[in-house]
Design an enzyme around this catalytic site. Sequence first.
Site, PDB file in Angstrom:
ATOM      1  N   GLU A 132      -4.694   8.042  -2.731  1.00 33.00           N
ATOM      2  CA  GLU A 132      -5.160   6.770  -2.180  1.00 33.00           C
ATOM      3  C   GLU A 132      -5.471   5.767  -3.296  1.00 33.00           C
ATOM      4  OE1 GLU A 132      -4.759   6.422   0.897  1.00 33.00           O
ATOM      5  OE2 GLU A 132      -5.778   4.539   1.326  1.00 33.00           O
ATOM      6  N   HIS A 140       1.688   4.537  -2.782  1.00 34.88           N
ATOM      7  CA  HIS A 140       1.787   5.982  -2.547  1.00 34.88           C
ATOM      8  C   HIS A 140       3.168   6.476  -2.998  1.00 34.88           C
ATOM      9  CE1 HIS A 140      -1.892   6.830  -0.350  1.00 34.88           C
ATOM     10  NE2 HIS A 140      -1.653   5.926   0.581  1.00 34.88           N
ATOM     11  N   HIS A 179       0.842  -1.205   0.000  1.00 36.42           N
ATOM     12  CA  HIS A 179       0.000   0.000   0.000  1.00 36.42           C
ATOM     13  C   HIS A 179       0.880   1.260   0.000  1.00 36.42           C
ATOM     14  CE1 HIS A 179      -3.693   2.297   1.257  1.00 36.42           C
ATOM     15  NE2 HIS A 179      -2.769   3.108   1.738  1.00 36.42           N
ATOM     16  N   GLU A 180       1.796   1.329   0.941  1.00 37.31           N
ATOM     17  CA  GLU A 180       2.634   2.537   1.041  1.00 37.31           C
ATOM     18  C   GLU A 180       3.547   2.673  -0.177  1.00 37.31           C
ATOM     19  OE1 GLU A 180       1.621   4.585   3.091  1.00 37.31           O
ATOM     20  OE2 GLU A 180       0.458   3.216   4.350  1.00 37.31           O
TER      21      GLU A 180
HETATM   22 ZN    ZN Z   1      -3.060   5.192   1.959  1.00 36.19          ZN
END
Ligand code: ZN
Length: 504
Positions: A298, A272, A268-269
């Site tokens: 996001e 980003h 997830h990170e």
């Molecule tokens: Zn996030």
Amino acid sequence: MVEPVERFLVLWAEIADLGHAMGLLSWDQETHMPRAGGGARARLQATLAGVRHARLVAPELEETLERCAARAEPESALAAQVREARRILGRVRCIPERLARAQAEAAAAGHEAWTAARAARDFAPFRPALERLVQLAREEAGLLTAPGAPLAGCGLYDAFLDEHEPGARVGDVGLLLGDLARELVPLVRAAAASGRRPDPGAARGEFAPERQLAFAREIAERFGFDFARGRIDAAPHPFCSGFGRDDVRLTWRYDAHDLRPALFGILHEAGHGLYEQNLPSEWQRTPIGGAVSLGVHESQSRLWENLVGRSRAFWIWALPRLHASFPGARGIALDALLPLLHTAEPSLIRVEADQGTYDLHVCVRFELERALFAGELEVADLPAAWDEAYARTLGLHPRDAAEGVLQDIHWSMGAFGYFPTYTLGNLIAAQLFAAARAELGELDALFARGEFRPLREWLGERIHRHGSFHPAAELVRRATGRALSSADYLAQRRADVREYYGVA
Ligand code: ZN
């Protein structure tokens, strides 16, 4: 005389640097700062915030900006710089220093009261602090939406949505989230009624933390995250912060008995981080050099975490690597693992919710925030409204406030209108993924061979390299050929429930 565009960009670059310095101090606070350093760090941040604010309201910035506006050609980068700078400055100039200071103090007090109330599992000690935060927020929104103000004519809640997702309005967001809730509630009920429950044992075992990190790091690198221009450190909460495209920091945490928190947290990170590392180099430290909105940010994390990282094709490639990294995990089989990565089981805590139910947690918060700022709900009635909404949407009843209305940190710091960006991220990710698949062809065949570059480059071309040149809604429309809707995301949710719960 100095050329006005040049002068404006110099002034803005210094403002951007001050913001990055503050971000770096926050990152340090979460990763390396000794606990006793909190007081000194708060003073340091306040000093920098004051210097940055003074730069933002300086007459010279305003004068050079207006001279830039006078010479900007329509559709040019300079026109976009002017648009974004005016948007940012419009908000800053609207809020008197007295109110900004009162809000900072109320947020510090709110966070302290919230921490104590959560420990006591009782809403009452938090209530006065939250009432104060809501009162100040209503005042702020009133100023931002007054005649002649940047958001004149908008509702109070729009002022907060617009802060995190520029251009978003309660009517449009309400329609998207309304569609979701209407479809997801019966879908989640049908999954529960199917009687199928995946075996959580399939992802459990003994997983040495350093191996978990090495495994996830290798995948993040394969996705394209460049560790020569980034790093990863342990922290209590996973997050990503970027200080320009060449210095992007990720954090992670782990559960030694379950692979999922560290692995999906890092993927997830890293999503980003890929956005941050591929922002346009020519516009760094300018008003359009950063990510365009929280929702679009996001979408990048959720796309890599959920649409790539939970797919069968990805695991065809990754599972042999998992077996090699964790000899104790050789028993984990694809057909036992996949249902576990696609559950739709109602739970009470948003940050632990699965993909199948996550958005219902957001729908509850949106409904309550909207009502708070429409004057339909008062803080005193919030706990009861929360419990009623959870019963209606997720069929669950919190045992106490810690499991209910006190679970999130956001309101304790006066952050309203933030939650919807999580779900907007899901919707944007689904629509981008569908568009990428339509153009790139068989993504599954690529993923199964560990090839992620075509998707990453497509995202770089359609999203990352534009920075904030286009407003978020326009960027999504250009990238996918149509306005944002919930259609692709709902199609995925239905497909998952069909495949993993056998519900037609
Ligand atoms: Zn996030």
